[in-house]
Design an enzyme around this catalytic site. Structure first.
Site, short mmCIF file in Angstrom:
data_model
loop_
_atom_site.label_atom_id
_atom_site.label_comp_id
_atom_site.label_asym_id
_atom_site.label_seq_id
_atom_site.Cartn_x
_atom_site.Cartn_y
_atom_site.Cartn_z
N ASP A 2 0.87 -1.17 0.00
CA ASP A 2 0.00 0.00 0.00
C ASP A 2 0.91 1.23 0.00
OD1 ASP A 2 -2.01 1.81 0.31
OD2 ASP A 2 -2.29 1.44 2.46
N LYS A 13 15.97 8.47 -12.48
CA LYS A 13 15.85 9.90 -12.72
C LYS A 13 14.42 10.26 -13.09
CE LYS A 13 15.29 11.07 -16.52
NZ LYS A 13 14.35 10.58 -17.54
N GLU A 61 13.34 12.16 -30.64
CA GLU A 61 12.44 11.01 -30.53
C GLU A 61 11.23 11.21 -31.42
OE1 GLU A 61 12.23 9.12 -26.43
OE2 GLU A 61 12.33 11.25 -25.96
N ASP A 114 13.33 16.06 -17.96
CA ASP A 114 13.27 14.65 -18.36
C ASP A 114 14.53 14.22 -19.11
OD1 ASP A 114 11.82 12.16 -18.70
OD2 ASP A 114 11.52 12.71 -20.80
N HIS A 126 20.43 13.16 -19.12
CA HIS A 126 21.07 12.51 -20.27
C HIS A 126 21.99 13.46 -21.06
CE1 HIS A 126 18.32 9.43 -19.26
NE2 HIS A 126 17.30 9.80 -20.02
N LYS A 177 10.27 15.51 -28.46
CA LYS A 177 9.35 14.42 -28.79
C LYS A 177 8.69 14.76 -30.12
CE LYS A 177 9.38 12.53 -24.52
NZ LYS A 177 10.21 11.37 -24.27
C1 BG6 Z 1 13.90 8.51 -20.50
C2 BG6 Z 1 12.84 9.60 -20.60
O1 BG6 Z 1 14.82 8.80 -19.48
O2 BG6 Z 1 14.58 8.41 -21.74
C3 BG6 Z 1 11.89 9.32 -21.72
O3 BG6 Z 1 12.13 9.66 -19.37
C4 BG6 Z 1 12.64 9.10 -23.02
O4 BG6 Z 1 10.97 10.39 -21.89
C5 BG6 Z 1 13.75 8.06 -22.83
O5 BG6 Z 1 11.72 8.65 -23.99
C6 BG6 Z 1 14.64 7.99 -24.06
O6 BG6 Z 1 15.52 6.92 -23.91
P1 BG6 Z 1 16.21 6.25 -25.19
O7 BG6 Z 1 17.18 5.28 -24.62
O8 BG6 Z 1 15.09 5.61 -25.96
O9 BG6 Z 1 16.85 7.38 -25.93
#
Ligand code: BG6
Length: 491
Positions: A89, A147, A215, A234, A239, A343
């Site tokens: 929970d 993260k 992406e 994000d 990254h 995106k």
């Molecule tokens: C994640 C993000 O950390 O990395 C996502 O939260 C993103 O939003 C993803 O789509 C991208 O990862 P990769 O390895 O597909 O580039």
């Protein structure tokens, strides 16, 4: 042949969630298939799902099996046999789930115990406190934090303090899966196991660097998370800044966890702050609107099917971010580092482009500067674009041609997924590819003023149609200095 890791219990919070089903479980299956999990190793998913072991195994069988190569059904069955589920929970009054977990782990205190928190960052502190309350934190325990770690510097510090009150820094693994990607590690090898690059890896020879994570996917079903994250939190805070660190860092004295992380922190600390009015000049944010992706019409961010109506926060969140960063030190002074992520872009790829300066004096018409491209995905590889003469008599005609290293063509071994590598590093206790507390906090320190300015601003992100390469502002960001993003530049 490396030794088998010791027996371990891997406890995944958010164990039935998207990350677990799409990334962690497939990666663990690959590790199992390659004989890298000891026979007794267990994977225990924690969720509020109300499942028992059989339900969870059925769910994994239905959702993960089709996504991994199964050449031996016995291995798949063995993998399913490792899976367990404990209902908890989360955040509620009922503590029975924690006691059930305690009962499962009792008697296995000597095993490596990994608590993988694939849950929202505000749960990290409370979960760690529960683990301690039930007496589950052993000296052989490690905790993995997904993260983004917090929403800003203050919340990151609070979470780090909360987790740090229960686990030692050496037990804490802050994951950034980009660091597990093959090409990212190859970047270190390229830079530090070859002599030819180092003398030209500086502002005398390099004009600028571009780091792109593009992406094609949108955010259907993820608005709950994404509204409060946005591209900056994000993707950029973690990254992209990690990639920037690996490009810009000084050579470490040893290939060792602290030496490498020390050098990365120095880069983050040397990032020139972008504050006040500069935020407008050096950053761009966008949000996708209806458009075409993969030959189909797709909705804009605000119309993504999500079961909830978009809010004012949804309107303000960026699905695209671009920044012109600068590293203020002797090596990099004056070299812009352009970061970009979005995106619903036209193509899925992540790459680092190091653009060299043009020849000081050109004796041929049509020359173009050299460019080193490190492709992280898809089709990992490295290309050095050089100028060559087109065959033929008459006038010398130049053409940029790539010297290419494709990992798939050069090496026959399978390129492992980033999570495989990182999960094995956690199980074997190698934190080199995980972020230290000071790294995460230094990254937030640089990001915070940008976020603050965006939030204070009251303006909305620039719209860009889905399937296009971001808003006009992103092109102007480079265009102002006569530069273009890599995919627009002529090859
Ligand atoms: C994640 C993000 O950390 O990395 C996502 O939260 C993103 O939003 C993803 O789509 C991208 O990862 P990769 O390895 O597909 O580039």
């Amino acid at each position: 042949m490396s030794e088998l890791p010791q027996s371990a219990d891997l406890i995944v919070f958010g164990g039935t969630g998207d990350l677990s089903m799409r990334k962690l479980l497939p990666a663990l299956y690959h590790c199992d298939r390659d004989g890298r999990l000891s026979p007794e190793t267990r994977i225990i998913a924690m969720s509020r799902g109300g499942l028992d072991d059989a339900d969870f195994r059925g769910k994994v069988d239905a959702q993960v099996r089709g996504a991994v190569p199964i050449d031996d059904l016995n291995v798949w069955e063995r993998f399913l046999g490792r899976l367990h589920h404990v209902s908890v929970d989360i955040g509620g009054e009922d503590t029975a789930g924690w006691e059930r977990l305690g009962a499962m782990l009792a008697g296995h205190e000597q095993r490596t115990r990994v608590f993988y928190l694939a849950s929202p960052p505000m749960t990290f502190g409370p979960f760690c406190r529960q683990l301690e309350r039930v007496g589950l934190v052993t000296p052989a325990s490690r905790v993995v934090l997904e993260k983004p770690l917090g929403r800003d510097l203050a919340s990151a510090r609070r979470i780090n303090d909360e987790v740090g009150a229960i686990f030692d820094e050496r037990q804490i693994h802050r994951i950034d899966h980009y660091l597990g990607k093959e090409t990212v590690q190859n970047l270190l090898v390229l830079r530090f196991a070859n002599a030819f690059l180092e003398p030209i890896w500086n502002s005398l020879w390099i004009d600028h660097v571009q780091i792109t994570a593009s992406e094609t996917v949108g955010t259907p079903g993820r608005r709950g998370y994404y509204d409060h994250a946005g591209a900056l939190r994000d993707m950029v805070q973690n990254h992209l800044l990690q990639l920037l660190c690996l490009v810009a860092m000084e050579p470490p004295s040893r290939n060792d966890r602290e030496a490498i992380r020390d050098e990365k922190v120095k880069v983050l600390q040397a990032l020139r702050p972008i504050v006040g009015g500069e935020v407008d000049r050096f950053t761009v944010r966008g949000q996708y609107t209806v458009g075409e992706s993969g030959g189909e019409q797709v909705p804009g961010y605000l119309d993504e099917p999500d079961g909830t109506a978009p809010t004012e926060t949804s309107r303000r969140v960026e699905t695209f971010a671009a920044i012109r960063a600068e590293v203020k030190n002797w090596r990099w002074a004056g070299v812009p580092f352009y970061l970009r992520t979005g995106k619903r872009m036209p193509h899925r790829y992540s790459e680092i482009v190091v653009q060299f300066k043009d020849v000081p004096h050109s004796i041929f018409p049509g020359s173009a500067p050299n460019r080193l491209v490190l492709r992280l995905q898809p089709s990992e590889g490295i290309q050095l674009h050089i100028m060559a003469k087109e065959p033929g008599a008459g006038e010398v005609a130049l053409k940029p041609v790539p010297l290419s290293l494709s990992f798939a063509e050069t090496f026959t071994t399978r390129v492992p997924e980033a999570y495989e590598r990182l999960l094995m590093d956690v199980l074997t206790g190698n934190p080199t590819l995980f972020m230290r507390r000071d790294e995460v906090e230094a990254a937030w320190r640089w990001i915070d003023p940008i976020l603050g300015e965006w939030e204070a601003h009251g303006t909305l992100p620039e719209p860009y149609p889905a399937g296009t390469s971001g808003p006009a502002g992103a092109h102007e960001l480079l265009g102002r200095s006569g530069r273009t993003w890599h995919e627009e530049a002529s090859e």
